[in-house]
Design an enzyme around this catalytic site. Sequence first.
Site, PDB file in Angstrom:
ATOM      1  N   THR A 280     -45.931   6.817 -11.334  1.00  0.00           N
ATOM      2  CA  THR A 280     -45.547   6.303 -10.023  1.00  0.00           C
ATOM      3  C   THR A 280     -46.226   4.966  -9.737  1.00  0.00           C
ATOM      4  OG1 THR A 280     -45.255   8.543  -9.141  1.00  0.00           O
ATOM      5  CG2 THR A 280     -45.555   6.781  -7.545  1.00  0.00           C
TER       6      THR A 280
ATOM      7  N   ASP B 246     -43.170   3.913  -2.608  1.00  0.00           N
ATOM      8  CA  ASP B 246     -41.770   3.486  -2.457  1.00  0.00           C
ATOM      9  C   ASP B 246     -41.662   2.353  -1.453  1.00  0.00           C
ATOM     10  OD1 ASP B 246     -40.748   5.237  -4.293  1.00  0.00           O
ATOM     11  OD2 ASP B 246     -39.994   6.684  -2.816  1.00  0.00           O
TER      12      ASP B 246
END
Length: 212
Positions: free
Chosen positions: A38, A97
Site C-alpha cells: 500500500t 488513497d
Amino acid sequence: MAYDQSAMLKLLRPAVTRILTPLGRALARRGISPNVVTAVGTIGTVAAALFFYPRGELFLGTLVITFFVLADLLDGVMARMTGSGSLWGAFLDSTLDRVGDAGIFSGLVFWFIVSDQLVLAGVALFCLVAGAVVSYIKARAEGLGMTCNVGLAERPERLVVGLVSAGLGGLGLPYILAVGLWLLALASAITVGQRLWNVHRQAVSSPPHTLR
C-alpha cells in the site's frame, strides 16, 4: 484494501484477483506485507504525478500512475490470501488513497497553471476537493453509525475518468482532457449531493442519542 470500492470494481474483482494472485503470493513468500505494498503504491503514484508537472508528459505519467494504482488492488489480494487483513491496514489504505488522489490531481492542477489553462486548473482543483469531500462524507457517516454507499462517482470511477482523459490528452486528442475533467467535476458534485441527502435521511429518522 479500501472499503469504498464501487460496484464496477466489485464486478472486476474475480478477474483482477486471478491476475494478481501469483504476484501477491510471491511477495508474501518474501515477507512483504500488504501494508508495505500500500505504501509503495502511494509513493509511486505521487512520484509518477511528476510526469504531469513539471514535465507535461501526460500519457507516460498516466501509464506509470496506473501501474502503481494496481497496488491498491494487490494489497487487498494479499490480505485475503494471507489472512492478514486488519483495522490498521484498512485505515492506512483509505488514508493513503487520499494522498495518492491528491498527488494525481495536484500534478494536473500545476500543469494547467504553467501551461496557462487557468480554467482547467480550477476544474481539476474542484475535482480534487470534491473527491476528498465524497470520501469524508462516507467516513464521517460511518463514524456516526450510519451507512453511505451511494454515489455516481466513487473513487474507482474518478480515477478511471481522470487517468483515461489525461492519457488520451497526452496522445494529442483535442478537448478530451477538458471534457473528461468537466464531466468528472459534474459527477463529483452530484455524488456529494447524493451522499449528503442519503445521510440527511438517515439522520432525521434516527433518535438523537444514536448519533452521539
